[in-house]
Write an enzyme that holds these catalytic residues in place. Sequence first.
Site, PDB file in Angstrom:
ATOM      1  N   ASP A  71       0.895  -1.160  -0.083  1.00  0.00           N
ATOM      2  CA  ASP A  71       0.007  -0.070  -0.121  1.00  0.00           C
ATOM      3  C   ASP A  71       0.869   1.318  -0.037  1.00  0.00           C
ATOM      4  OD1 ASP A  71      -1.844  -2.259   0.478  1.00  0.00           O
ATOM      5  OD2 ASP A  71      -1.840  -1.609   2.694  1.00  0.00           O
ATOM      6  N   GLU A 112     -11.040  -1.051  -3.549  1.00  0.00           N
ATOM      7  CA  GLU A 112     -10.460  -0.242  -2.395  1.00  0.00           C
ATOM      8  C   GLU A 112      -9.329   0.533  -2.914  1.00  0.00           C
ATOM      9  OE1 GLU A 112      -9.369  -3.703  -0.075  1.00  0.00           O
ATOM     10  OE2 GLU A 112      -7.526  -4.237  -1.290  1.00  0.00           O
TER      11      GLU A 112
END
Length: 322
Positions: free
Chosen positions: A35, A205
């Site tokens: 991420d 997401e």
Amino acid sequence: MKKKMLLLTWILIATIAHGQKQFSGNPLFPGWYADPEGVIFDKTYWIYPTFSAPYNKQVFMDAFSSKDLVHWKKHERILDTADVKWARRALWAPAIVKKKDQYFLFFGANDIQNDQQTGGIGVAVASKPEGPFKDYLGHPLVDRFHNGAQPIDQFVFKDKDGAYYLIYGGWRHCNIARLKDDFTGFIPFKDGTVFKEITPEKYVEGPVMFIRKGKYYFMWSEGGWTGPDYSVAYAVADSPLGPFRRVGKIMQQDPDIATGAGHHSVIQVPGKDEWYIIYHRRPLTEKDGNSRETCIEHLYFNKDGSIQPVKLTNKGVPPRPL
């Protein structure tokens, strides 16, 4: 394009002459990190990733800095749950902005599953990009499910007029909300709503937004983060509120390189139409969901503004000092 190629050629010649690395290589640095939030502060590249481990071990964050995208310095434990009383696990997906002389780090914590649990999206603050960061509010900024969006995977977007927006959401829903100037809460939209849903088709997401040539590019991750089909898609609109209609995928697994390529960020070289995508992926040798590494590639656009598919590489990118 000729100027770009000439610049890259001279950079390559200079690095060879000095016996330096010709490319960054992928991954950019050792260890399992996911991420990644890429950003530029004061002519230095920074990456703020998730420490990729089981949730109960995700209790801190490291950061990495570089002057040229090739040589990276590790800054350990810039944020720790010990400094955030309400956070206990699943510290992930950082987003960071500099405002005046302070650095604001937005993070997800605790992976809450309903409104009765404690956790969500928090904010930490520091006077330096390497921290240490301390809890800014003493409580989560977002601690409820609005429009079905799990309060995770936050991204902070600064619009052309100077307004800051929080864009976030898991569980296949994405919200946008306008932040107060001091980042302590939100300013309602004209219709009185605080959280507007801007979910495009197939969104899962990891939202990202940026402006290029007057257009708002909205990007996100699709598929399951533990599986091989994790990927990145995008849409384009004339406003940060959309409507966003999915154009298509621009990044996905390559059976010869790696799987699970997704949850990315985008860096623009200041004042230049030069772009990079920083993302995580899973080596072909790994099956564990947490075995994710941070990588980088060039991001190119077609003449019509569409994004070219990104080719995964092991060599990464050549040096690009600012």
